[in-house]
Design an enzyme around this catalytic site. Structure first.
Site, PDB file in Angstrom:
ATOM      1  N   PRO A  25      13.463  25.917   3.187  1.00 21.66           N
ATOM      2  CA  PRO A  25      14.533  26.886   3.472  1.00 21.66           C
ATOM      3  C   PRO A  25      14.529  27.269   4.946  1.00 21.66           C
ATOM      4  O   PRO A  25      13.464  27.482   5.525  1.00 21.66           O
ATOM      5  CB  PRO A  25      14.150  28.089   2.601  1.00 21.66           C
ATOM      6  CG  PRO A  25      12.680  27.946   2.353  1.00 21.66           C
ATOM      7  CD  PRO A  25      12.405  26.481   2.352  1.00 21.66           C
ATOM      8  N   CYS A  27      16.691  29.923   7.499  1.00 24.52           N
ATOM      9  CA  CYS A  27      17.724  30.912   7.794  1.00 24.52           C
ATOM     10  C   CYS A  27      18.607  30.428   8.935  1.00 24.52           C
ATOM     11  O   CYS A  27      18.100  29.895   9.926  1.00 24.52           O
ATOM     12  CB  CYS A  27      17.083  32.217   8.241  1.00 24.52           C
ATOM     13  SG  CYS A  27      16.408  33.165   6.902  1.00 24.52           S
ATOM     14  N   ALA A  59      16.563  31.578   2.913  1.00 24.64           N
ATOM     15  CA  ALA A  59      16.240  32.866   2.299  1.00 24.64           C
ATOM     16  C   ALA A  59      17.536  33.638   2.070  1.00 24.64           C
ATOM     17  O   ALA A  59      18.262  33.949   3.010  1.00 24.64           O
ATOM     18  CB  ALA A  59      15.312  33.665   3.201  1.00 24.64           C
ATOM     19  N   GLN A 102      16.436  29.743  -2.150  1.00 25.59           N
ATOM     20  CA  GLN A 102      15.320  30.685  -2.027  1.00 25.59           C
ATOM     21  C   GLN A 102      15.878  32.107  -2.103  1.00 25.59           C
ATOM     22  O   GLN A 102      16.746  32.476  -1.307  1.00 25.59           O
ATOM     23  CB  GLN A 102      14.599  30.485  -0.694  1.00 25.59           C
ATOM     24  CG  GLN A 102      13.365  31.369  -0.578  1.00 25.59           C
ATOM     25  CD  GLN A 102      12.712  31.291   0.789  1.00 25.59           C
ATOM     26  OE1 GLN A 102      13.363  31.483   1.802  1.00 25.59           O
ATOM     27  NE2 GLN A 102      11.423  31.013   0.819  1.00 25.59           N
ATOM     28  N   TYR A 185       7.402  39.083   3.904  1.00 26.27           N
ATOM     29  CA  TYR A 185       8.562  39.765   3.331  1.00 26.27           C
ATOM     30  C   TYR A 185       8.135  40.558   2.080  1.00 26.27           C
ATOM     31  O   TYR A 185       6.952  40.603   1.750  1.00 26.27           O
ATOM     32  CB  TYR A 185       9.695  38.764   3.081  1.00 26.27           C
ATOM     33  CG  TYR A 185      10.168  38.165   4.391  1.00 26.27           C
ATOM     34  CD1 TYR A 185      10.718  38.992   5.383  1.00 26.27           C
ATOM     35  CD2 TYR A 185       9.998  36.819   4.693  1.00 26.27           C
ATOM     36  CE1 TYR A 185      11.100  38.482   6.622  1.00 26.27           C
ATOM     37  CE2 TYR A 185      10.381  36.301   5.937  1.00 26.27           C
ATOM     38  CZ  TYR A 185      10.928  37.136   6.887  1.00 26.27           C
ATOM     39  OH  TYR A 185      11.298  36.646   8.112  1.00 26.27           O
ATOM     40  N   ARG A 232       7.232  30.568  -3.349  1.00 26.73           N
ATOM     41  CA  ARG A 232       6.662  30.255  -2.032  1.00 26.73           C
ATOM     42  C   ARG A 232       5.696  31.367  -1.661  1.00 26.73           C
ATOM     43  O   ARG A 232       6.048  32.546  -1.749  1.00 26.73           O
ATOM     44  CB  ARG A 232       7.761  30.139  -0.978  1.00 26.73           C
ATOM     45  CG  ARG A 232       7.251  29.492   0.293  1.00 26.73           C
ATOM     46  CD  ARG A 232       8.350  29.199   1.286  1.00 26.73           C
ATOM     47  NE  ARG A 232       8.073  27.935   1.958  1.00 26.73           N
ATOM     48  CZ  ARG A 232       8.522  27.628   3.161  1.00 26.73           C
ATOM     49  NH1 ARG A 232       9.300  28.460   3.822  1.00 26.73           N
ATOM     50  NH2 ARG A 232       8.222  26.474   3.706  1.00 26.73           N
ATOM     51  N   LEU A 303       4.232  21.886  10.133  1.00 28.37           N
ATOM     52  CA  LEU A 303       3.956  20.850  11.140  1.00 28.37           C
ATOM     53  C   LEU A 303       3.650  19.494  10.521  1.00 28.37           C
ATOM     54  O   LEU A 303       2.711  18.818  10.919  1.00 28.37           O
ATOM     55  CB  LEU A 303       2.848  21.297  12.087  1.00 28.37           C
ATOM     56  CG  LEU A 303       3.337  22.217  13.219  1.00 28.37           C
ATOM     57  CD1 LEU A 303       2.193  22.654  14.115  1.00 28.37           C
ATOM     58  CD2 LEU A 303       4.408  21.517  14.069  1.00 28.37           C
ATOM     59  N   ARG A 326      11.476  22.151  10.767  1.00 31.77           N
ATOM     60  CA  ARG A 326      11.958  21.864  12.124  1.00 31.77           C
ATOM     61  C   ARG A 326      12.235  20.383  12.361  1.00 31.77           C
ATOM     62  O   ARG A 326      13.232  20.020  13.001  1.00 31.77           O
ATOM     63  CB  ARG A 326      10.954  22.400  13.154  1.00 31.77           C
ATOM     64  CG  ARG A 326      10.984  23.915  13.232  1.00 31.77           C
ATOM     65  CD  ARG A 326       9.779  24.459  13.923  1.00 31.77           C
ATOM     66  NE  ARG A 326       8.555  24.291  13.153  1.00 31.77           N
ATOM     67  CZ  ARG A 326       7.367  24.776  13.480  1.00 31.77           C
ATOM     68  NH1 ARG A 326       7.235  25.471  14.597  1.00 31.77           N
ATOM     69  NH2 ARG A 326       6.310  24.593  12.717  1.00 31.77           N
TER      70      ARG A 326
HETATM   71  C1  LIG Z   1      15.195  27.946  11.863  1.00 29.83           C
HETATM   72  C2  LIG Z   1      14.162  28.283  10.830  1.00 29.83           C
HETATM   73  C3  LIG Z   1      14.485  29.129   9.786  1.00 29.83           C
HETATM   74  C4  LIG Z   1      13.547  29.425   8.784  1.00 29.83           C
HETATM   75  N1  LIG Z   1      13.924  30.181   7.705  1.00 29.83           N
HETATM   76  C5  LIG Z   1      13.084  30.298   6.644  1.00 29.83           C
HETATM   77  C6  LIG Z   1      13.535  30.857   5.426  1.00 29.83           C
HETATM   78  O1  LIG Z   1      14.713  31.173   5.251  1.00 29.83           O
HETATM   79  N2  LIG Z   1      12.632  30.989   4.428  1.00 29.83           N
HETATM   80  C7  LIG Z   1      11.329  30.588   4.559  1.00 29.83           C
HETATM   81  O2  LIG Z   1      10.542  30.734   3.616  1.00 29.83           O
HETATM   82  N3  LIG Z   1      10.898  29.991   5.682  1.00 29.83           N
HETATM   83  C8  LIG Z   1      11.756  29.817   6.714  1.00 29.83           C
HETATM   84  N4  LIG Z   1      11.333  29.140   7.832  1.00 29.83           N
HETATM   85  C9  LIG Z   1      10.001  28.505   7.822  1.00 29.83           C
HETATM   86  C10 LIG Z   1      10.129  27.047   7.380  1.00 29.83           C
HETATM   87  O3  LIG Z   1      10.646  26.935   6.068  1.00 29.83           O
HETATM   88  C11 LIG Z   1       8.768  26.329   7.462  1.00 29.83           C
HETATM   89  O4  LIG Z   1       7.880  26.907   6.539  1.00 29.83           O
HETATM   90  C12 LIG Z   1       8.144  26.393   8.840  1.00 29.83           C
HETATM   91  O5  LIG Z   1       9.112  26.139   9.852  1.00 29.83           O
HETATM   92  C13 LIG Z   1       7.006  25.380   8.988  1.00 29.83           C
HETATM   93  O6  LIG Z   1       7.467  24.083   8.695  1.00 29.83           O
HETATM   94  P1  LIG Z   1       7.835  23.018   9.863  1.00 29.83           P
HETATM   95  O7  LIG Z   1       6.595  22.868  10.722  1.00 29.83           O
HETATM   96  O8  LIG Z   1       8.194  21.749   9.125  1.00 29.83           O
HETATM   97  O9  LIG Z   1       8.963  23.581  10.656  1.00 29.83           O
HETATM   98  C14 LIG Z   1      12.241  28.874   8.856  1.00 29.83           C
HETATM   99  C15 LIG Z   1      11.907  28.047   9.932  1.00 29.83           C
HETATM  100  C16 LIG Z   1      12.852  27.730  10.905  1.00 29.83           C
HETATM  101  C17 LIG Z   1      12.465  26.784  12.010  1.00 29.83           C
END
Ligand SMILES: Cc1cc2nc3c(=O)[nH]c(=O)nc-3n(C[C@H](O)[C@H](O)[C@H](O)COP(=O)(O)O)c2cc1C
Length: 365
Positions: A25, A27, A59, A102, A185, A232, A303, A326
């Site tokens: 997810p 945002c 979210a 979510q 949260y 989560r 990551l 990301r």
């Molecule tokens: C732009 C952005 C928005 C995010 N929004 C949420 C969200 O809505 N809910 C959530 O649980 N995590 C959110 N995250 C966290 C990601 O879901 C993820 O757990 C975190 O970026 C680590 O994963 P990655 O290294 O693949 O980016 C967000 C991350 C980014 C970069």
């Protein structure tokens, strides 16, 4: 035939996924009064054509005060439901990727500004701000306005709002619901002794701190009976004396008993003094420990950016699925490229079939 474990099918609570790549997810801060906009149609449409196993909608707040910012998506009114329905209709016309949502409440981290405006708290009396609610009147940052500690009626109101939003999710035919119990949260605020300083039956012992998140889970489970429901979590606060992996395991086992279909293991976000040992796979050991303690699928995240890295996480049994955030915004065809790397296949829209590079002639299933 799938060669890579990453591209082998998997089932979550009866929902069959074509591969083990989960779009986490994310945002977008682009809603208006909780209602999805054309940005969501473009963004989710793009991700729904990525070849991943499942797409998770950002979210989504269960009450207006539960939004992280005034730009958050909500699912607390008929207008919100209608706006999301319009976006889903558009995306589904062109993609059969399962779409999950979510559901969350930001608690004391609500009433924030958009990240590209600095992301700080907006005061309750300022434009775009409101009074926040939390387990205890303890602010996230010392300079923030203190939240109102939720009383019994407030807890009930939020629990019912989660269930109502889940009913709307079922009406929208969403493939799965994930409850947001991570990243500092509201539900995480109840779990962690750092943010939960209550002296009633919702604070103190681990059993008491888990009580409200488990009550929310049970109400959502009741409202969303026919499709998978997942949670989560943040496996640790990365602060001594905070929420940790042992408590996460107890929580995961309590959820499994109540019909949770998968655990999605993240970390952090609750405390400003968190000391995160960040790097590739930094949360994977937590996923592995949760997986050893439960019999439901576990999703690792954080990551995970490389194809062989993702394959190794599944192949060595650290987790059943990997979630990517990301890396898939940066490269929305990440699953295509992973499939090409492993000589595997993904589904693609008919309109894109002619893009197949000569050297990956069998990429598209
Ligand atoms: C732009 C952005 C928005 C995010 N929004 C949420 C969200 O809505 N809910 C959530 O649980 N995590 C959110 N995250 C966290 C990601 O879901 C993820 O757990 C975190 O970026 C680590 O994963 P990655 O290294 O693949 O980016 C967000 C991350 C980014 C970069």
């Amino acid at each position: 035939m799938a060669q890579a474990k990453l591209f082998s099918p998997v089932s979550i609570g009866g929902l069959e996924l074509k591969n083990r790549i989960v779009i986490a997810p994310m945002c977008q801060y682009s809603a208006e009064d909780g209602k999805m906009t054309d940005w969501h149609l473009m963004h989710l449409g793009m991700l729904a054509n990525s070849g991943a196993g499942i797409l998770t909608i950002e979210a989504t707040a269960v009450t207006p005060e539960g939004r992280i910012s005034y730009g958050d998506v909500g699912l607390y009114s008929d207008d919100c439901e209608r706006a999301m329905g319009r976006v889903l209709d558009g995306v589904r016309r062109w993609s059969d990727m399962p779409i999950a949502i979510q559901l969350g409440h930001a608690g004391r981290k609500a009433s924030s500004d958009l990240p590209w405006n600095g992301g700080g708290q907006i005061a309750p009396d300022a434009e775009g701000g409101w009074k926040t609610e939390a387990p205890s009147a303890v602010a996230f940052k010392t300079e923030y306005d203190s939240p109102t500690a939720l009383d019994r009626d407030g807890l009930n109101r939020i629990r019912i709002a989660f269930a109502d939003a889940a009913r709307r999710a079922a009406r929208l035919d969403l493939a799965a619901v994930q409850i947001h119990g991570a990243h500092g949260y509201l539900l995480h605020q109840f779990l962690s002794p750092l943010s939960n300083q209550r002296t009633d039956e919702y604070g103190g012992s681990l059993e008491n701190r888990m009580r409200f998140p488990l009550e929310v889970f049970e109400s959502v489970r009741e409202a969303f009976r026919d499709s998978p429901l997942t949670m989560r979590v943040s496996a640790t606060d990365w602060v001594p004396g905070g929420w940790d992996i042992e408590q996460t395991i107890a929580f995961a086992q309590a959820l499994e008993k109540r019909g949770c279909d998968a655990m999605h293991v993240s970390s952090g976000g609750l405390a400003v003094n968190q000391q995160i040992a960040i790097g590739p796979n930094y949360q994977v050991p937590f996923a592995r420990q949760v997986k050893a303690a439960v019999n439901i699928p576990v999703i690792a995240v954080g990551l995970i950016t490389e194809f062989e890295q993702a394959e190794a996480i599944i192949g060595t049994g650290d987790a059943d699925l990997v979630a990517i955030a990301r890396a898939i915004l940066y490269d929305p065809r990440w699953p295509w490229h992973a499939a090409a790397h492993f000589g595997d296949t993904v589904s693609a829209a008919d309109q894109y079939l002619r893009c197949q590079p000569r050297q990956f002639r069998n990429l598209f299933a």
